[in-house]
Write a protein that holds these residues in place. Structure first.
Motif, short mmCIF file in Angstrom:
data_model
loop_
_atom_site.label_atom_id
_atom_site.label_comp_id
_atom_site.label_asym_id
_atom_site.label_seq_id
_atom_site.Cartn_x
_atom_site.Cartn_y
_atom_site.Cartn_z
N THR A 1 19.24 63.50 8.59
CA THR A 1 19.65 63.91 9.92
C THR A 1 19.86 65.43 9.91
OG1 THR A 1 21.14 63.36 11.73
CG2 THR A 1 22.14 63.62 9.55
N ASP A 2 19.68 66.06 11.04
CA ASP A 2 19.67 67.53 11.10
C ASP A 2 20.95 68.15 10.53
OD1 ASP A 2 17.80 67.86 14.21
OD2 ASP A 2 17.16 67.61 12.14
N SER A 3 22.09 67.53 10.78
CA SER A 3 23.36 68.15 10.41
C SER A 3 23.58 68.24 8.90
CB SER A 3 24.52 67.40 11.05
OG SER A 3 24.56 66.07 10.58
N TYR B 1 28.26 54.23 4.34
CA TYR B 1 27.76 52.89 4.04
C TYR B 1 26.37 52.97 3.44
CZ TYR B 1 31.53 51.22 7.04
OH TYR B 1 32.75 50.97 7.60
N CYS B 2 26.19 52.26 2.35
CA CYS B 2 24.87 52.14 1.75
C CYS B 2 24.07 51.08 2.49
CB CYS B 2 25.02 51.77 0.28
SG CYS B 2 23.46 51.63 -0.61
N TRP B 3 22.80 51.32 2.64
CA TRP B 3 21.90 50.42 3.40
C TRP B 3 20.66 50.17 2.57
CZ3 TRP B 3 17.01 52.11 5.09
CH2 TRP B 3 16.34 51.28 5.99
N ALA B 4 20.24 48.92 2.53
CA ALA B 4 19.04 48.55 1.80
C ALA B 4 18.15 47.71 2.69
CB ALA B 4 19.41 47.77 0.54
N ASN B 5 16.89 48.04 2.69
CA ASN B 5 15.89 47.30 3.46
C ASN B 5 14.92 46.72 2.44
OD1 ASN B 5 14.84 46.43 5.88
ND2 ASN B 5 13.44 48.16 6.09
N LEU B 6 14.93 45.39 2.29
CA LEU B 6 14.19 44.81 1.17
C LEU B 6 13.73 43.39 1.44
CD1 LEU B 6 16.35 42.68 -0.32
CD2 LEU B 6 17.44 44.82 -0.97
N ARG C 1 17.72 58.77 4.21
CA ARG C 1 17.00 57.56 3.83
C ARG C 1 15.87 57.96 2.88
NH1 ARG C 1 15.16 55.59 8.95
NH2 ARG C 1 13.42 57.02 8.71
N ILE C 2 15.60 57.09 1.92
CA ILE C 2 14.48 57.30 1.00
C ILE C 2 13.66 56.02 0.95
CG2 ILE C 2 15.92 56.70 -1.02
CD1 ILE C 2 14.22 58.79 -2.59
N ALA C 3 12.36 56.18 1.13
CA ALA C 3 11.48 55.03 1.19
C ALA C 3 10.50 55.05 0.02
CB ALA C 3 10.74 55.02 2.52
N THR C 4 9.68 54.04 -0.03
CA THR C 4 8.66 53.93 -1.07
C THR C 4 7.84 55.22 -1.12
OG1 THR C 4 8.53 51.56 -0.67
CG2 THR C 4 6.71 52.55 -1.86
N GLY C 5 7.60 55.70 -2.35
CA GLY C 5 6.88 56.96 -2.50
C GLY C 5 7.80 58.15 -2.39
N ASP C 6 9.11 57.89 -2.39
CA ASP C 6 10.12 58.94 -2.32
C ASP C 6 10.04 59.75 -1.03
OD1 ASP C 6 10.25 59.64 -5.89
OD2 ASP C 6 11.32 58.19 -4.65
N LEU D 1 16.04 52.67 0.96
CA LEU D 1 17.48 52.74 0.70
C LEU D 1 18.01 53.93 1.48
CD1 LEU D 1 17.45 52.21 -3.17
CD2 LEU D 1 18.22 50.56 -1.46
N GLY D 2 19.26 53.83 1.87
CA GLY D 2 19.78 54.95 2.63
C GLY D 2 21.29 54.92 2.77
N TRP D 3 21.77 55.94 3.47
CA TRP D 3 23.20 56.07 3.72
C TRP D 3 23.43 56.31 5.21
CZ3 TRP D 3 26.84 55.24 0.07
CH2 TRP D 3 26.43 55.25 -1.25
#
Length: 120
Positions: free
Chosen positions: A60-62, A92-97, A50-55, A34-36
């Motif tokens: 991004t650097d900024s 925007y919220c983003w989901a990879n599933l 972004r946060i993936a499985t296992g947290d 999941l991410g923004w």
């Protein structure tokens, strides 16, 4: 169907904090990441966090040390501290599933976007 719904956003002054949230619902088999992302006027859409499985997280650097992404089940939050005018954008919220309908396929889903404005 999969639904991605954002909440939060608004207008704040520089240095203030804001939290935006996003809930993914519907026919979901498993959520991988999941991410923004954010997009300012006349600019491309860029990954913020972004946060993936296992947290496992990515920033991004900024926004490092100012923004924090965390997940609670199928909801992802972005805590934004020390906001700057350059953080102004549509987020925007983003989901990879894997959806229940096509569990073999990894697909991306997007929310409609929520506006964050940072100005004096």
């Amino acid at each position: 169907q999969v639904h991605v719904v954002e909440s939060g956003g608004g207008s704040v002054q520089p240095g203030e904090s804001l939290r935006i949230s996003c809930t993914v619902s519907g026919s979901i088999s498993s959520i991988i990441s999941l991410g923004w992302y954010r997009q300012a006027p006349e600019k491309q859409r860029d990954l913020v966090a972004r946060i993936a499985t296992g947290d496992n997280t990515y920033y991004t650097d900024s926004v490092k040390d100012r923004f924090f992404i965390f997940r609670d089940g199928n909801t992802v939050h972005l805590q934004m501290n020390g906001l700057k005018p350059e953080d102004t954008a549509t987020y925007y919220c983003w989901a990879n599933l894997h959806s229940s309908a096509t569990p073999w396929a990894l697909r991306e889903y997007w929310g409609q976007g929520t506006q964050v404005t940072v100005a004096s």
